[in-house]
Structures are given as structure tokens and as C-alpha cells.
Design a protein around this motif. Structure first.
Motif, PDB file in Angstrom:
ATOM      1  N   ASN A  37      86.600  40.597  47.588  1.00  0.00           N
ATOM      2  CA  ASN A  37      87.134  39.431  48.312  1.00  0.00           C
ATOM      3  C   ASN A  37      87.568  38.444  47.214  1.00  0.00           C
ATOM      4  N   PHE A  38      88.826  38.618  46.733  1.00  0.00           N
ATOM      5  CA  PHE A  38      89.224  37.987  45.469  1.00  0.00           C
ATOM      6  C   PHE A  38      89.574  36.508  45.562  1.00  0.00           C
ATOM      7  N   THR A  39      89.874  36.010  46.757  1.00  0.00           N
ATOM      8  CA  THR A  39      90.060  34.556  46.912  1.00  0.00           C
ATOM      9  C   THR A  39      89.963  34.216  48.394  1.00  0.00           C
ATOM     10  N   ASN A  40      90.161  32.931  48.684  1.00  0.00           N
ATOM     11  CA  ASN A  40      90.178  32.498  50.083  1.00  0.00           C
ATOM     12  C   ASN A  40      91.340  31.535  50.266  1.00  0.00           C
ATOM     13  N   ILE A  41      92.123  31.769  51.313  1.00  0.00           N
ATOM     14  CA  ILE A  41      93.312  30.919  51.495  1.00  0.00           C
ATOM     15  C   ILE A  41      92.921  29.479  51.851  1.00  0.00           C
ATOM     16  N   HIS A  42      91.674  29.272  52.251  1.00  0.00           N
ATOM     17  CA  HIS A  42      91.231  27.899  52.561  1.00  0.00           C
ATOM     18  C   HIS A  42      90.475  27.262  51.398  1.00  0.00           C
ATOM     19  N   THR A  43      90.729  27.732  50.188  1.00  0.00           N
ATOM     20  CA  THR A  43      90.009  27.168  49.039  1.00  0.00           C
ATOM     21  C   THR A  43      90.193  25.655  48.987  1.00  0.00           C
TER      22      THR A  43
ATOM     23  N   ASN B 200      83.875  32.176  44.959  1.00  0.00           N
ATOM     24  CA  ASN B 200      83.307  32.306  43.611  1.00  0.00           C
ATOM     25  C   ASN B 200      84.305  32.944  42.650  1.00  0.00           C
ATOM     26  N   PHE B 201      85.064  33.919  43.146  1.00  0.00           N
ATOM     27  CA  PHE B 201      86.099  34.476  42.268  1.00  0.00           C
ATOM     28  C   PHE B 201      87.189  33.439  42.008  1.00  0.00           C
ATOM     29  N   GLN B 202      87.544  32.664  43.031  1.00  0.00           N
ATOM     30  CA  GLN B 202      88.591  31.667  42.794  1.00  0.00           C
ATOM     31  C   GLN B 202      88.145  30.678  41.718  1.00  0.00           C
ATOM     32  N   TRP B 203      86.846  30.335  41.735  1.00  0.00           N
ATOM     33  CA  TRP B 203      86.346  29.445  40.677  1.00  0.00           C
ATOM     34  C   TRP B 203      86.472  30.128  39.306  1.00  0.00           C
ATOM     35  N   ALA B 204      86.164  31.418  39.259  1.00  0.00           N
ATOM     36  CA  ALA B 204      86.286  32.163  37.994  1.00  0.00           C
ATOM     37  C   ALA B 204      87.739  32.151  37.514  1.00  0.00           C
ATOM     38  N   TRP B 205      88.686  32.415  38.449  1.00  0.00           N
ATOM     39  CA  TRP B 205      90.106  32.442  38.044  1.00  0.00           C
ATOM     40  C   TRP B 205      90.546  31.042  37.585  1.00  0.00           C
ATOM     41  N   SER B 206      90.214  30.019  38.357  1.00  0.00           N
ATOM     42  CA  SER B 206      90.697  28.665  38.071  1.00  0.00           C
ATOM     43  C   SER B 206      90.109  28.130  36.772  1.00  0.00           C
TER      44      SER B 206
ATOM     45  N   PHE C 150      96.802  32.976  42.188  1.00  0.00           N
ATOM     46  CA  PHE C 150      96.182  34.301  42.037  1.00  0.00           C
ATOM     47  C   PHE C 150      96.839  35.311  42.976  1.00  0.00           C
ATOM     48  N   ILE C 151      97.177  34.858  44.183  1.00  0.00           N
ATOM     49  CA  ILE C 151      97.853  35.762  45.137  1.00  0.00           C
ATOM     50  C   ILE C 151      99.185  36.238  44.534  1.00  0.00           C
ATOM     51  N   ASP C 152      99.897  35.329  43.840  1.00  0.00           N
ATOM     52  CA  ASP C 152     101.161  35.715  43.195  1.00  0.00           C
ATOM     53  C   ASP C 152     100.925  36.803  42.146  1.00  0.00           C
ATOM     54  N   LEU C 153      99.822  36.655  41.401  1.00  0.00           N
ATOM     55  CA  LEU C 153      99.502  37.654  40.373  1.00  0.00           C
ATOM     56  C   LEU C 153      99.238  39.026  41.009  1.00  0.00           C
ATOM     57  N   ILE C 154      98.488  38.994  42.109  1.00  0.00           N
ATOM     58  CA  ILE C 154      98.175  40.231  42.841  1.00  0.00           C
ATOM     59  C   ILE C 154      99.464  40.894  43.340  1.00  0.00           C
ATOM     60  N   LYS C 155     100.370  40.046  43.855  1.00  0.00           N
ATOM     61  CA  LYS C 155     101.640  40.573  44.390  1.00  0.00           C
ATOM     62  C   LYS C 155     102.483  41.163  43.271  1.00  0.00           C
TER      63      LYS C 155
ATOM     64  N   SER D  57      90.023  19.408  39.557  1.00  0.00           N
ATOM     65  CA  SER D  57      91.109  19.578  38.594  1.00  0.00           C
ATOM     66  C   SER D  57      91.454  21.056  38.373  1.00  0.00           C
ATOM     67  N   ALA D  58      90.445  21.881  38.109  1.00  0.00           N
ATOM     68  CA  ALA D  58      90.714  23.301  37.837  1.00  0.00           C
ATOM     69  C   ALA D  58      91.331  23.987  39.057  1.00  0.00           C
ATOM     70  N   LEU D  59      90.814  23.656  40.251  1.00  0.00           N
ATOM     71  CA  LEU D  59      91.350  24.306  41.459  1.00  0.00           C
ATOM     72  C   LEU D  59      92.803  23.900  41.701  1.00  0.00           C
ATOM     73  N   LYS D  60      93.172  22.704  41.212  1.00  0.00           N
ATOM     74  CA  LYS D  60      94.573  22.263  41.343  1.00  0.00           C
ATOM     75  C   LYS D  60      95.458  22.924  40.303  1.00  0.00           C
ATOM     76  N   GLN D  61      94.918  23.076  39.093  1.00  0.00           N
ATOM     77  CA  GLN D  61      95.720  23.667  38.011  1.00  0.00           C
ATOM     78  C   GLN D  61      96.009  25.141  38.270  1.00  0.00           C
ATOM     79  N   TYR D  62      95.061  25.838  38.913  1.00  0.00           N
ATOM     80  CA  TYR D  62      95.285  27.253  39.231  1.00  0.00           C
ATOM     81  C   TYR D  62      94.740  27.496  40.633  1.00  0.00           C
ATOM     82  N   THR D  63      95.643  27.589  41.581  1.00  0.00           N
ATOM     83  CA  THR D  63      95.249  27.654  42.994  1.00  0.00           C
ATOM     84  C   THR D  63      95.090  29.109  43.455  1.00  0.00           C
TER      85      THR D  63
END
Ligand code: FAD
Length: 393
Positions: A52-58, A378-384, A83-88, A73-79
Motif C-alpha cells: 500500500n504505497f501511498t494514500n490519495i488522502h495524504t 508511512n510509505f508516503q512519509w518515507a518517500w517525502s 509518487f503516483i507519477d513515478l509509479i506510472k 513541508s516534506a509532504l508538500k515538497q513531494y506529494t
């Protein structure tokens, strides 16, 4: 042997790989080191093998930290969309399971392969199965010692994760390094973890093992409405895992086993409309039969509903709409998904993830005092946080 790098990243998990990729893309010479034989094991086992690599309601409200604003700040710099774009870009097919949770259609291994490929493209030097004997600072350079080798770098990123699932490589290394450099660490606790109970409740759980119900589980003002699972060890399922991140030892939690229904009103109405109906049959209209049976037994109620006083019906409905239970503990790091607490966010810049006291030293991912709710946060936090450190290291 000694070798100079621009950036050394310790821990090749989600956050570490992301930071290495980003620093490498900026032309930095990056060394990524992990003591595990296999890279990305936590990603591999995540989300039941589909990550479950991210959540659209982050949103910052989905994270727990002593400083709830730290993540903004981090969640804004990398939303999540980045990550969805990277997956695509890597043609990985995914779907929303529920509540904005995005999973791979096929396998979590696709995420690991994607990150490893990105590392390769960014010319990251990856050393797995490598034990770091020491980390320190000499003049303006950090260095790590691996056997008789010494690797130097201007920037050092610590991404060693939390303490959950020690058998796949979790260690307290990151917290030790923070303390070595004089940084505060907030007490760590297992989170997103099943809760355990003493004899009476445990006996109920054992009898109902495998049964799952939709429930609202609350602790003080925090509540979650999701599935709850009875197990032979206690209670689990998403609503319990979520509340475990808030619950404090010694306190009660409250469970509403029939959140969509005012059970007291329902029972009183039935007493008027069907006075001769058996209470067990009435309760099993709103709860699974096995659970209805146990609740009636626990409340010592049986027979026709008209024979039960309103006081008894209210007490019965309370044990359905507001079952108060006192966990005695959790299953611990053996089964916890994450670790609560970690490197105090007061020690780190929320914009760069760099230590305020030690320029060039970064902490990212789960090792930091940031814990996401269940559902890809938690993954979104890791990515951001990984992305951000990669921009500044
Ligand atoms: C069973 C399970 C399922 C999960 N499912 C999900 C999910 O679906 N969605 C979600 O968002 N989150 C999920 N999580 C949480 C998520 O996996 C973590 O929050 C995330 O992996 C944290 O990333 P990280 O890079 O900070 O740490 P990690 O991914 O834990 O990576 C840390 C890395 O550091 C390495 N390391 C540790 N100590 C040392 C050392 N001394 N020297 C060198 N290397 C070291 C480890 O080997 C590891 O590779 C799950 C967790 C578990 C346990």
C-alpha cells in the motif's frame, strides 16, 4: 581502503533508496549501505505483498508526532501525486482498495525493482550485506567504518527505520547514532499493532477467533471506524491497529460493535413491536450469531424480550454500542507495523531533514518521530522525507 563520497545513506529501505536516488540525480556521488542480504524487505512484505504505497488522502492530520506540523513541508515538497507519477512512469499498475489506499495490482516486488532501477540510473553505489562498525565525524566529513575500510562523505543520511519486525533487519542503530551526536530521541513504542487482554476478554476473543466486524474503536477523542478482528491473542484488524498508536497502557478503549444503530432504541422498539421474541434472536439480527450469543451470555440475558427490564436492555445495548475494555499490552515489535517516537523533530529542519546541530547529518523515514496512520501514509512519509533529504544532502 578509504573512499570519498558526496553522500552516504545508511539503510536501503523506502526512505533511504528515495534519498539516494534524488541525491544521485543531482549529480552527487552516493553510497547506499544496508546490513540486510536482501534489499527492501519491508516493502516486499507490506500491504499483504502488494504494498500500500501511498494514500490519495495524504494530509498532515494522518501523522502522529510530538510536533504535528513537522510533516507539512516534506509532504508538500513531494506529494502522493509525485509518487503516483513515478509509479506510472514505470508502468506499474495499481488500484485503490478502500479509503484512498493505493496498492500494486501485482506485487510489492515491482516497487523494489523500480527503486533499484532508479538507483542504478542515478549511479548510486549500493552495498548490501554490509555491517557498519562505526560512524563518526572528522573535520567537516562524516565517515563510516566497515571492517578495515573507511568511507567518507560530506553528507550522511540515516534511514535505518524503526524497530518493528527485527527478523528482517530492524535495528536501533539510527537511534544510537542520534544519541552519539547528542540528539534527543523520543521514547519508542510499537504501533499499528494488535492489542492483548487479560483472561476474561481474552477468553471471548479466543472463542470468536477469526470473526471480523465493522466497529468504531475509540480512545478518548480519537476514533476509527474500520474492521475489527478477534484473534486467539486478543484484538486486531484495522480499527484496533489504528487505535494502538494512540492508546496508553492502563487506559481503556471503547468499542462500538454496531456503529450504525442506536441499540437501546432498537431494543425498546422491539420490546413493543415483538414482545414475545427471544432476545438472542433479536441481537443476532444486528451482530454475527456467535458474537450475539456471547454478549447475551455475558449480560446474563435470555428468554423473551418482554421479560427484560429497560435497565437490563440499556446495559445490554451499552455492551454493544459502548463496550469498554482494558488492553493489558500489545503484541510488540514482533508484529507491529511501525514504531512510535524516534528522533525528536526539534532536532531536525522540517524543510531539509538536516540536523540543526550537525550540518550534513540527515534523518529520514520511520527513524524520525513521525508515525503515519494505517493506509499507505508511512510509505508516503518515507518517500517525502527521503526526497527532501536528497535535495539538500
Ligand atoms: C508487515 C508490515 C506491513 C507494512 N505495510 C505497509 C503498507 O502497506 N503501507 C505503508 O505505508 N506502510 C507499511 N508498513 C510500514 C512501512 O513498511 C515502514 O514505515 C517503512 O518501510 C519505513 O521506511 P524506512 O525506509 O524508514 O525504513 P525501512 O523500510 O525499515 O528500512 C530501513 C532499512 O535500514 C536497514 N538497517 C537497519 N539497521 C541497519 C544497520 N545497522 N546498518 C545498515 N542498515 C540497517 C534495514 O535493513 C532496512 O533495509 C508496513 C510495515 C510492516 C512491518
Amino acid at each position: 581502503m578509504t573512499e570519498q563520497f558526496d553522500v552516504i545513506v545508511v539503510g536501503a529501505g523506502a526512505a533511504g533508496m528515495m534519498s539516494a536516488i534524488e541525491a544521485g540525480k543531482r549529480g552527487r556521488k552516493v553510497l547506499l549501505v544496508d546490513h540486510a542480504k536482501k534489499i527492501g524487505e519491508k516493502i516486499r512484505i507490506s500491504g499483504g505483498g502488494r504494498c500500500n504505497f501511498t494514500n490519495i488522502h495524504t494530509h498532515p492530520s494522518k501523522f502522529i508526532s510530538n510536533n504535528p506540523k513537522f510533516v507539512i513541508s516534506a509532504l508538500k515538497q513531494y506529494t502522493q501525486n509525485n509518487f503516483i507519477d513515478l509509479i506510472k512512469k514505470h508502468n506499474i499498475k495499481f488500484h485503490e482498495k478502500k479509503l484512498g489506499q493505493l496498492f500494486c495490482d501485482e506485487s510489492a516486488q515491482q516497487i523494489i525493482d523500480m527503486l533499484l532501477l532508479e538507483c542504478e540510473m542515478a549511479k548510486v553505489v549500493l552495498k548490501k550485506d554490509t555491517t557498519i562498525d562505526d560512524i563518526d565525524k572528522q573535520d567537516d566529513n562524516y565517515f563510516i567504518v566497515v571492517g578495515s575500510d573507511k568511507y567518507f562523505s560530506q553528507s550522511l543520511i540515516i534511514a535505518t527505520g524503526g524497530l518493528s519486525i527485527p527478523k528482517i533487519g530492524a535495528s536501533k542503530f539510527g537511534y544510537d547514532i542520534a544519541q552519539k551526536f547528542g540528539l534527543k530521541v523520543i521514547e519508542t513504542l510499537p504501533a499499528l499493532v494488535p492489542l492483548t487482554f487479560s483472561e476474561k476478554i481474552l477468553a471471548i476473543c479466543k472463542e470468536l477467533t477469526g470473526l471480523s466486524v465493522e466497529a468504531v474503536v475509540s480512545f478518548k477523542k480519537t476514533f476509527f471506524e474500520e474492521g475489527m478482528l478477534f484473534t486467539h491473542r486478543g484484538l486486531s484488524g484495522p480499527s484496533i491497529l489504528q487505535i494502538s498508536s494512540y492508546w496508553k497502557l492502563g487506559d481503556n478503549i471503547k468499542v462500538n460493535l454496531s456503529p450504525k444503530l442506536d441499540v437501546d432504541k432498537f431494543l425498546n422498539d422491539r420490546k413493543i413491536s415483538s414482545p414475545k421474541q427471544d432476545i438472542g434472536i433479536i441481537v443476532s439480527e444486528i451482530l454475527p450469531k456467535r458474537l450475539a450469543h456471547i454478549i447475551c451470555n455475558e449480560n446474563n440475558v435470555n428468554g423473551n424480550i418482554c421479560e427484560l427490564s429497560n435497565k437490563v436492555l440499556t446495559s445490554l445495548s451499552n455492551s454493544i454500542n459502548a463496550w469498554v475494555i482494558n488492553p493489558i499490552g500489545t503484541e510488540g515489535y514482533r508484529t507491529a507495523e511501525v514504531t512510535l517516537g524516534g528522533i525528536d523533530t526539534e532536532e531536525i529542519s522540517s524543510k531539509t531533514m538536516m540536523s540543526n546541530k550537525h550540518p550534513g547529518l540527515f534523518f529520514i523515514g520511520e527513524v524520525v518521530d513521525v508515525t503515519g496512520h494505517l493506509g499507505g501514509y508511512n510509505f508516503q512519509w518515507a518517500w517525502s522525507s527521503g526526497y527532501v533529504a536528497g535535495q539538500y544532502a
